[in-house]
Scaffold this motif. Structure first.
Motif, short mmCIF file in Angstrom:
data_model
loop_
_atom_site.label_atom_id
_atom_site.label_comp_id
_atom_site.label_asym_id
_atom_site.label_seq_id
_atom_site.Cartn_x
_atom_site.Cartn_y
_atom_site.Cartn_z
N GLY A 360 0.78 -1.23 0.00
CA GLY A 360 0.00 0.00 0.00
C GLY A 360 0.80 1.27 0.00
N PHE A 361 2.14 1.23 0.10
CA PHE A 361 2.95 2.44 0.10
C PHE A 361 3.13 2.94 -1.33
N PRO A 362 3.29 4.25 -1.51
CA PRO A 362 3.33 4.82 -2.86
C PRO A 362 4.57 4.38 -3.63
N ARG A 363 4.39 4.21 -4.93
CA ARG A 363 5.47 3.81 -5.83
C ARG A 363 5.37 4.64 -7.09
N GLY A 364 6.19 5.67 -7.17
CA GLY A 364 6.17 6.53 -8.34
C GLY A 364 4.95 7.44 -8.35
N TYR A 365 4.93 8.39 -9.28
CA TYR A 365 3.85 9.36 -9.38
C TYR A 365 3.41 9.49 -10.83
#
Length: 449
Positions: A360-365
């Motif tokens: 669930g942690f962000p990976r890239g934008y």
């Protein structure tokens, strides 16, 4: 495929042939409004004579069949019976994205649960004071209802539709459970056999209830033999291969399966249980019927058993679009051998501006804007590449990148790395992807091969 025609004031006229539309465009009397479904608008005409058109729907769990037909009546000179004749004008198959919506909601639920389980500030639980409105449907089912109604309204703006037909229920369970009911037409005709057989094939998964054989001829078998007082209700019917049906004969099922108590219990339980997902499917179809009635057009309904009876009697291939053409009372269908417009619900993107790992942690934008050099994901474009490995003409749905190197999802496959300089916009994104299928007999031959 028939071409939709609008007059100078954008009111629907009778669809025309492709040849006539080509001549109108070449002579400058019409302009193109949409490519899918292909629609033109006349420059020098207001109003005109129209004929009765009927839009027929075959709602399904994943694909809904659409058929626009022109109705007429013919009289048999020998018997004097008036038959209902339908001429196919336009066929489509609408693929829903209910499973994708369900998976997205499942992912969101996991994210929320993870946030509440972290060692962060305490968040008091909400009271159970949230209520659901009357007629509420899960988002995945509501999507099927909304997209179907959306296309009904679209086609009404493109063609002078005067009536609607819908396959309301897959099976008439009341008549199946009470075959002695009076006043039901198909209980006294050939349709009774199709209704019962199709119901049993779906319920028992096209396998023999006793030995589990598949891909063999199956026969209708009475769990409680009629010689022992068994009825013809579907709760007393099952499917069996010829060998098992002959070996059981007139014996009670308890005697026939006395050495297999587990199988006996399974058959008795499954015989009383209804079809899986029947409640959800019926809820959606009844909600669709109520919504169609609000259009003010007369709505005809029919069962799935009758649809299969009509299709088998008319010797038509098995497709969602032709199933829609066979809904309700049908005597003859002509001009059914037309291309089918495949409509796939793709959505309009997501609000999240990042992707995530499995935890669930962000990976890239992702990009903050939707359009790049005037294009956005979902647009229908035509790319003419003059040279290189990807030289040629590519037509399809585009996926934009911030660098200006796009991907085009053509009917033959996805072509990557096409510069925006070679792309020309054909139609703006509207939440759907379009492609054309082969003619039914060509598609059937391809699948058989």
């Amino acid at each position: 495929m028939a071409v939709f025609v609008l007059d100078k004031q954008k009111r629907p006229l009778m669809p025309c042939t492709e040849k006539r539309a080509r001549l109108l465009l070449e002579r400058g009397r019409a302009v193109v409004v949409r490519l899918a479904p292909f629609t033109i608008r006349l420059k020098d005409r207001i109003g005109g004579a129209v004929q009765p058109l009927r839009l027929k729907l075959d709602p399904g769990s994943r694909v809904t069949g659409l058929a626009l037909v022109r109705e007429s009546e013919i009289c048999d000179p020998d018997t004097g019976v008036v038959e209902r004749l339908e001429h196919g004008l336009w066929f489509g198959e609408l693929a829903h994205r209910g499973q994708a919506i369900r998976e997205a909601l499942e992912t969101r639920r996991h994210y929320r649960r993870a946030r509440r389980a972290r060692k962060t500030r305490y968040r008091a639980p909400r009271f159970l004071n949230r209520t659901r409105r009357a007629g509420w449907l899960p988002p995945s089912l509501q999507h099927r209802l909304d997209t179907t109604l959306n296309w009904v309204q679209r086609l009404r703006r493109l063609a002078p539709i005067t009536a609607l037909s819908q396959e309301l229920v897959r099976f008439d369970t009341q008549a199946l459970q009470n075959p002695e009911i009076s006043g039901v037409e198909y209980q006294r005709g050939e349709l009774a056999g199709y209704e019962v057989r199709e119901y049993l094939l779906e319920k028992w998964h096209r396998t023999c209830a006793y030995c589990g054989a598949t891909n063999v001829p199956l026969e209708i078998e009475h769990i409680v033999p009629r010689s022992n007082g068994g009825s013809d209700r579907v709760s007393n019917l099952t499917l069996a291969c010829r060998d098992c049906n002959q070996r059981k004969g007139h014996r009670p099922i308890e005697d026939f399966l006395q050495r297999q108590p587990a199988l006996l219990h399974k058959i008795q339980a499954q015989a009383k249980a209804p079809l899986k997902d029947a409640a959800a499917v019926n809820a959606t179809r009844w909600a669709l019927l109520n919504a169609l009635k609000t259009t003010g057009l007369p709505v005809e309904t029919g069962s799935g058993g009758r649809t299969k009876f009509n299709r088998t009697r008319l010797n038509l291939p098995k497709t969602h679009a032709l199933d829609a053409a066979c809904v309700g009372a049908v005597d003859q269908v002509r001009d059914w051998n037309r291309p089918v417009l495949s409509i796939r619900a793709t959505g309009r993107g997501v609000y999240s501006r990042t992707r995530t790992f499995n935890n669930g942690f962000p990976r890239g934008y992702l990009m903050r804007q939707k359009r790049v050099h005037g294009f956005q994901t979902g647009d229908w474009v035509r790319a003419e590449v003059p040279k290189g490995k990807k030289a040629g003409v590519h037509v399809g749905r585009v996926a934009v990148r911030q660098t200006g190197s796009f991907n085009i999802q053509a009917q033959a496959g996805t072509v990557q790395g096409i510069s925006y300089r070679h792309c020309r916009l054909l139609q703006r994104a509207d939440g759907y992807g379009y492609s054309f299928q082969l003619k039914p007999e060509m598609e059937a031959a391809r699948r058989a091969a």
